[in-house]
Enzyme design. Structure first.
Site, PDB file in Angstrom:
ATOM      1  N   GLY A   7      55.086  18.132  -8.864  1.00  0.00           N
ATOM      2  CA  GLY A   7      54.925  18.556 -10.249  1.00  0.00           C
ATOM      3  C   GLY A   7      55.973  19.586 -10.622  1.00  0.00           C
ATOM      4  N   GLY A   9      57.036  21.015 -13.417  1.00  0.00           N
ATOM      5  CA  GLY A   9      56.923  21.575 -14.754  1.00  0.00           C
ATOM      6  C   GLY A   9      57.371  23.027 -14.750  1.00  0.00           C
ATOM      7  N   GLY A  12      56.132  24.772 -11.207  1.00  0.00           N
ATOM      8  CA  GLY A  12      56.746  24.023 -10.109  1.00  0.00           C
ATOM      9  C   GLY A  12      58.259  24.036 -10.168  1.00  0.00           C
ATOM     10  N   LYS A 204      42.126  36.561 -12.314  1.00  0.00           N
ATOM     11  CA  LYS A 204      43.042  35.950 -13.270  1.00  0.00           C
ATOM     12  C   LYS A 204      42.284  35.077 -14.259  1.00  0.00           C
ATOM     13  CE  LYS A 204      47.069  33.104 -14.025  1.00  0.00           C
ATOM     14  NZ  LYS A 204      48.091  32.184 -13.508  1.00  0.00           N
ATOM     15  N   ASN A 208      42.196  34.952 -18.493  1.00  0.00           N
ATOM     16  CA  ASN A 208      42.781  33.907 -19.343  1.00  0.00           C
ATOM     17  C   ASN A 208      41.830  32.785 -19.737  1.00  0.00           C
ATOM     18  OD1 ASN A 208      42.665  32.182 -17.122  1.00  0.00           O
ATOM     19  ND2 ASN A 208      44.863  32.113 -16.788  1.00  0.00           N
ATOM     20  N   ASN A 212      43.344  30.993 -23.433  1.00  0.00           N
ATOM     21  CA  ASN A 212      43.811  29.609 -23.407  1.00  0.00           C
ATOM     22  C   ASN A 212      42.999  28.712 -24.344  1.00  0.00           C
ATOM     23  OD1 ASN A 212      46.063  28.412 -21.663  1.00  0.00           O
ATOM     24  ND2 ASN A 212      45.300  30.061 -20.366  1.00  0.00           N
ATOM     25  N   SER A 273      49.509  28.124 -22.344  1.00  0.00           N
ATOM     26  CA  SER A 273      49.768  26.777 -21.847  1.00  0.00           C
ATOM     27  C   SER A 273      48.856  25.751 -22.512  1.00  0.00           C
ATOM     28  CB  SER A 273      49.583  26.738 -20.323  1.00  0.00           C
ATOM     29  OG  SER A 273      48.264  27.119 -19.954  1.00  0.00           O
ATOM     30  N   GLU A 285      43.412  21.600 -19.744  1.00  0.00           N
ATOM     31  CA  GLU A 285      42.839  22.057 -18.471  1.00  0.00           C
ATOM     32  C   GLU A 285      41.508  22.772 -18.683  1.00  0.00           C
ATOM     33  OE1 GLU A 285      46.006  23.190 -15.214  1.00  0.00           O
ATOM     34  OE2 GLU A 285      46.374  24.342 -17.017  1.00  0.00           O
TER      35      GLU A 285
END
Length: 326
Positions: A7, A9, A12, A204, A208, A212, A273, A285
Site C-alpha cells: 500500500g 499511499g 506507505g 491516538k 482522532n 475524522n 483522511s 475507515e
C-alpha cells in the site's frame, strides 16, 4: 533488512521513500496508477528537509517479491481483507508484519490482558479470516504520528511529525522490535519502543475518532470543527466516553479532552483522511475508528450515547454515498 510496503499511499509511500535511504532493501506492492508511476519514476517524498527520489522494486503480485524480514501494511482498513488473502508469498518463517494504519487493529486484544483479553472484534474481522492469514505472532504494532498526503500517484508530501511508535502486542522488548525501531531511526524517523502499544493506539484513536468522521460528515476542516462551540462540545462528550472505555480495558488516558484539542488546533485547517476519502469517493475507515469502539462498549455493557450518535450519522452519510456497505 528486507522490507516490503503493502500500500504505497500517503503513509506507505513516505515509509518506502525514507527506508530506501536507510540501507534497507525495499520493495512494494501497489496497483493501478500508483504501480505505473512507481515503475516509471520510483517514489518521490517531498518535505521541509528536501526531496527524496529513489527507484523502487514494485509489483502488483506479491509472489514476484518473495519472503521478507518485515512487511509494512499501510492500506486503508476497508482494503485489509483483500490484502490478507494475497500476503502469504511475502511471509517467511520469521517475517514480522507491522500494520501502519488508523484506528483499532484486528489483533488489539491478542496478547493483551483485561476484561476482553483474546477477544476478536466482529466489526474488524467478522469471520476471523484476517487473523488466520496474519497470525498474532507475526504482529508488531505501530502508531503513526505525522501528516502525509498524496500529491499524485507515487508523490508524497510530508507535513509535520515523523514519529512511529512500535511495540509487541505482549509488551515485550524483543530483538525484532528493537531491530525494526533501529531501521526506522536509520531512516531519520523517531521510533520509540512501547511496552504497552495498545495504550498508544487507544490514545491516538481517542484524539482522532471525532475529527475524522465529523469532517467527512460535514465537509469541514479541523479548525472549523474546533471553532464551532456546539460541535466541539459534542467531540468532548465522545472523547469522555472513549476515555471511560479505555480505563475499563486497561488503556487509561492521562490528558483531558480540552488539552488534546489544544494540540489538535496546532495543525490548523487540515483536511482529515476521511474527508479526503469522502471527497474522492473512496470507502471510509469508519469501522476501525468508531464501529469497533461501539462494539467494545456493547461487550463491556457500557452506555455510550454520543459514540452511538456519531456512528449512526456517519454510517448513514457514508451509506447514502455508497462509501460504506449496507
Amino acid at each position: 533488512m528486507k522490507v516490503c510496503v503493502v500500500g504505497v499511499g500517503a503513509v506507505g509511500g513516505f515509509l518506502a521513500g525514507r527506508l530506501a535511504t536507510s540501507g534497507a532493501s525495499i520493495c512494494a506492492v501497489a496497483r493501478g496508477d500508483t504501480l505505473k508511476a512507481l515503475r516509471e519514476r520510483g517514489i518521490v517524498v517531498r518535505g521541509d528537509q528536501g526531496t527524496i527520489e529513489v527507484p523502487l522494486n514494485v509489483s502488483d503480485n506479491p509472489a514476484e517479491l518473495g519472503p521478507q524480514d518485515l512487511v509494512i501494511v499501510a492500506v486503508k482498513a476497508p482494503a485489509l481483507t483483500e490484502v490478507s488473502r494475497t500476503i502469504s508469498p511475502l511471509l517467511g518463517p520469521d517475517t514480522a508484519v507491522m500494520p501502519a494504519m488508523n484506528g483499532v487493529p484486528w489483533w488489539f486484544f491478542q496478547g493483551f490482558g483485561g476484561p476482553l483479553a483474546g477477544r476478536r472484534l466482529d466489526s474488524l474481522d467478522p469471520n476471523g479470516s484476517i487473523a488466520h492469514a496474519i497470525s498474532v505472532e507475526r504482529i508488531v504494532g505501530c502508531v503513526v504520528h505525522g501528516s502525509f498526503s498524496v500529491v499524485e500517484p507515487g508523490v508524497i508530501q510530508h507535513g509535520k511529525g515523523r514519529r512511529f511508535i512500535v511495540g509487541e502486542p505482549d509488551g515485550s522488548i524483543s530483538p525484532r522490535v528493537q531491530a525494526i525501531a533501529a531501521q526506522l531511526e536509520a531512516a531519520g524517523l523517531e521510533a520509540p519502543v512501547s511496552i504497552r502499544i495498545q495504550t498508544d493506539i487507544w490514545f491516538k484513536l481517542w484524539g482522532n475518532m471525532t475529527m475524522n468522521p465529523i469532517s467527512g460528515l460535514t465537509g469541514a476542516t479541523v479548525d472549523r470543527i474546533l471553532d464551532d462551540p456546539l460541535v466541539s462540545r459534542f467531540c468532548l462528550d465522545v472523547m469522555a466516553e472513549a476515555a471511560r472505555l479505555g480505563a475499563k480495558i486497561g488503556c487509561p488516558i492521562e490528558q483531558t479532552g480540552e488539552e488534546r484539542m489544544a494540540v489538535t488546533r496546532k495543525i490548523g485547517a487540515a483536511r482529515t483522511s476521511m474527508l479526503q476519502d469522502v471527497e474522492e469517493g473512496h470507502p471510509v475507515e469508519l469501522d476501525a475508528l468508531v464501529t469497533a469502539v461501539y462494539e467494545i462498549a456493547r461487550l463491556l455493557g457500557e452506555k455510550t450515547p454520543n459514540i452511538d450518535l456519531l456512528l449512526g450519522l456517519s454510517r448513514l452519510h457514508a451509506r447514502v454515498r455508497r462509501l460504506y456497505p449496507d
